[in-house]
Motif scaffolding. Sequence first.
Motif, mmCIF file in Angstrom:
data_model
loop_
_atom_site.group_PDB
_atom_site.id
_atom_site.type_symbol
_atom_site.label_atom_id
_atom_site.label_comp_id
_atom_site.label_asym_id
_atom_site.label_seq_id
_atom_site.Cartn_x
_atom_site.Cartn_y
_atom_site.Cartn_z
ATOM 1 N N GLY A 32 24.202 28.120 63.679
ATOM 2 C CA GLY A 32 25.349 27.310 64.058
ATOM 3 C C GLY A 32 25.771 27.457 65.506
ATOM 4 N N TYR A 33 25.537 28.625 66.097
ATOM 5 C CA TYR A 33 25.975 28.816 67.480
ATOM 6 C C TYR A 33 25.191 27.938 68.454
ATOM 7 C CZ TYR A 33 21.952 32.039 67.594
ATOM 8 O OH TYR A 33 20.702 32.597 67.492
ATOM 9 N N THR A 34 24.009 27.435 68.044
ATOM 10 C CA THR A 34 23.248 26.550 68.926
ATOM 11 C C THR A 34 23.890 25.170 69.035
ATOM 12 O OG1 THR A 34 21.809 25.809 67.115
ATOM 13 C CG2 THR A 34 21.101 27.734 68.382
ATOM 14 N N LYS A 35 24.874 24.892 68.178
ATOM 15 C CA LYS A 35 25.661 23.665 68.287
ATOM 16 C C LYS A 35 26.996 23.931 68.970
ATOM 17 C CE LYS A 35 27.917 20.062 65.530
ATOM 18 N NZ LYS A 35 28.184 19.539 64.165
ATOM 19 N N ARG A 36 27.632 25.088 68.654
ATOM 20 C CA ARG A 36 28.967 25.383 69.176
ATOM 21 C C ARG A 36 28.934 25.906 70.606
ATOM 22 N NH1 ARG A 36 29.063 28.030 64.174
ATOM 23 N NH2 ARG A 36 28.926 30.019 65.284
ATOM 24 N N ASN A 37 27.939 26.708 70.931
ATOM 25 C CA ASN A 37 27.914 27.401 72.222
ATOM 26 C C ASN A 37 27.043 26.659 73.232
ATOM 27 O OD1 ASN A 37 28.737 29.263 70.197
ATOM 28 N ND2 ASN A 37 28.352 30.941 71.597
ATOM 29 N N ASP A 38 27.625 26.301 74.370
ATOM 30 C CA ASP A 38 26.809 25.818 75.478
ATOM 31 C C ASP A 38 26.040 26.994 76.081
ATOM 32 O OD1 ASP A 38 27.779 23.303 75.074
ATOM 33 O OD2 ASP A 38 29.299 23.427 76.655
ATOM 34 N N VAL A 39 24.968 26.670 76.785
ATOM 35 C CA VAL A 39 24.095 27.707 77.336
ATOM 36 C C VAL A 39 24.136 27.654 78.857
ATOM 37 C CG1 VAL A 39 21.735 28.575 77.477
ATOM 38 C CG2 VAL A 39 22.583 27.620 75.326
ATOM 39 N N ASN A 40 24.431 28.775 79.452
ATOM 40 C CA ASN A 40 24.308 28.948 80.897
ATOM 41 C C ASN A 40 23.246 30.017 81.132
ATOM 42 O OD1 ASN A 40 26.364 27.174 82.064
ATOM 43 N ND2 ASN A 40 27.838 28.479 81.013
ATOM 44 N N GLY A 41 22.002 29.581 81.021
ATOM 45 C CA GLY A 41 20.917 30.541 81.137
ATOM 46 C C GLY A 41 19.649 30.002 80.505
ATOM 47 N N PHE A 42 19.231 30.622 79.378
ATOM 48 C CA PHE A 42 17.938 30.299 78.768
ATOM 49 C C PHE A 42 18.089 30.150 77.263
ATOM 50 C CE2 PHE A 42 14.082 31.958 76.634
ATOM 51 C CZ PHE A 42 13.187 30.966 77.024
ATOM 52 N N ARG A 43 17.427 29.106 76.708
ATOM 53 C CA ARG A 43 17.377 28.943 75.255
ATOM 54 C C ARG A 43 15.936 28.682 74.829
ATOM 55 N NH1 ARG A 43 21.609 25.237 72.534
ATOM 56 N NH2 ARG A 43 20.518 23.498 73.532
ATOM 57 N N LEU A 44 15.523 29.383 73.776
ATOM 58 C CA LEU A 44 14.178 29.259 73.222
ATOM 59 C C LEU A 44 14.282 28.701 71.816
ATOM 60 C CD1 LEU A 44 11.106 29.803 73.323
ATOM 61 C CD2 LEU A 44 11.609 32.101 72.417
ATOM 62 N N GLY A 45 13.510 27.645 71.532
ATOM 63 C CA GLY A 45 13.490 27.048 70.210
ATOM 64 C C GLY A 45 12.135 27.194 69.556
ATOM 65 N N LEU A 46 12.128 27.821 68.373
ATOM 66 C CA LEU A 46 10.888 28.014 67.612
ATOM 67 C C LEU A 46 11.112 27.565 66.166
ATOM 68 C CD1 LEU A 46 9.748 31.539 68.897
ATOM 69 C CD2 LEU A 46 8.815 29.317 69.542
ATOM 70 N N PRO A 47 10.722 26.345 65.785
ATOM 71 C CA PRO A 47 9.984 25.381 66.607
ATOM 72 C C PRO A 47 10.883 24.399 67.370
ATOM 73 C CG PRO A 47 10.015 24.617 64.354
ATOM 74 C CD PRO A 47 10.761 25.930 64.366
ATOM 75 N N PHE A 48 12.195 24.296 66.946
ATOM 76 C CA PHE A 48 13.092 23.343 67.592
ATOM 77 C C PHE A 48 14.272 24.079 68.218
ATOM 78 C CE2 PHE A 48 10.986 20.791 64.313
ATOM 79 C CZ PHE A 48 10.555 19.705 65.057
ATOM 80 N N SER A 49 14.875 23.418 69.196
ATOM 81 C CA SER A 49 16.017 24.001 69.893
ATOM 82 C C SER A 49 17.319 23.489 69.288
ATOM 83 C CB SER A 49 15.945 23.656 71.382
ATOM 84 O OG SER A 49 17.050 24.178 72.070
ATOM 85 N N GLY A 50 18.453 23.980 69.817
ATOM 86 C CA GLY A 50 19.763 23.523 69.366
ATOM 87 C C GLY A 50 20.165 22.224 70.037
ATOM 88 N N THR A 51 21.450 21.841 69.880
ATOM 89 C CA THR A 51 21.918 20.556 70.410
ATOM 90 C C THR A 51 23.032 20.695 71.443
ATOM 91 O OG1 THR A 51 23.528 20.326 68.611
ATOM 92 C CG2 THR A 51 21.336 19.385 68.258
ATOM 93 N N SER A 52 23.526 21.892 71.710
ATOM 94 C CA SER A 52 24.594 22.041 72.701
ATOM 95 C C SER A 52 24.041 21.870 74.115
ATOM 96 C CB SER A 52 25.256 23.414 72.554
ATOM 97 O OG SER A 52 24.307 24.446 72.764
ATOM 98 N N ALA A 53 24.954 21.770 75.088
ATOM 99 C CA ALA A 53 24.553 21.541 76.476
ATOM 100 C C ALA A 53 23.873 22.771 77.060
ATOM 101 C CB ALA A 53 25.772 21.165 77.312
ATOM 102 N N VAL A 54 22.956 22.520 77.991
ATOM 103 C CA VAL A 54 22.204 23.604 78.624
ATOM 104 C C VAL A 54 22.287 23.453 80.135
ATOM 105 C CG1 VAL A 54 19.942 24.655 78.959
ATOM 106 C CG2 VAL A 54 20.619 23.869 76.684
ATOM 107 N N SER A 55 22.712 24.516 80.785
ATOM 108 C CA SER A 55 22.631 24.621 82.242
ATOM 109 C C SER A 55 21.669 25.758 82.541
ATOM 110 C CB SER A 55 24.013 24.900 82.852
ATOM 111 O OG SER A 55 24.896 23.822 82.633
#
Length: 255
Positions: free
Chosen positions: A91-114
Amino acid sequence: MKRMMLMSMLAAGSFMFSTVGIAAERCCSSAADNLETDSVKMVEAVSAEQENIAVEVDANDAAQPKKVIVPEPSKDSDSVVQFGIWFNFPGYTKRNDVNGFRLGLPFSGTSAVSGFDLSLLGSHIRNLDGLQMSSLYSGTSGKSDGVQLSLGACLNNEVFNGVQVSLFNKGVVHRGWQVGLVNLDEQADGVQFSLVNVVDVLKGFHAGIVNVANRSMGPQIGIFNYAGRGSFQLGLFNVNTTSRMPFMLLFNFSK
């Protein structure tokens, strides 16, 4: 004789005065009783009216639907590093935006990524400010800036400023470079380079085998070029519906 008459008159006056006093006393007592009775009746009437009003208010309150207040979901703080398994899971891949790095195995989340969003198969995020890379599919739903790389497709639902490299690139408004086999946009403010380029409004440059634009304000270079209204075309077959010569070989142009 005179004394007897005087005594009789005094006795008669005393009797009359006594009678009048008794009558007055009875009258005052009756008036007081009536006043007390009227006061009691008035108090009872006011109490009954207040009870009726209270019953009506309770009935109106019961008839009106009660408002249900739903608390807004809390948004967690941004993450520096995230690991995703599926879209919105964990769930945090929807609630938390990312300021850094996100790895999806096999798919990533939906929040914003910087930063950098890397997934094995695909990811569709809200906003991108950085680099998004996957093997099959990279997409954004909001305004984004950066670079999208994918072997399959790069899709954008709003304005994208940057570079897309994929077999199939599709967007709404693209400002920058698109490189692939097929590029499809509503508006392109930059360079489209592929086998097939299709856009509604071109405010840049087309280079490919087949170039199609409803309104072209930049050059089209390819084997076959088509424009509902174009500025300059260079290719083997050139169709410009607003030109004095709608079809020409090698080149065509119009104002």
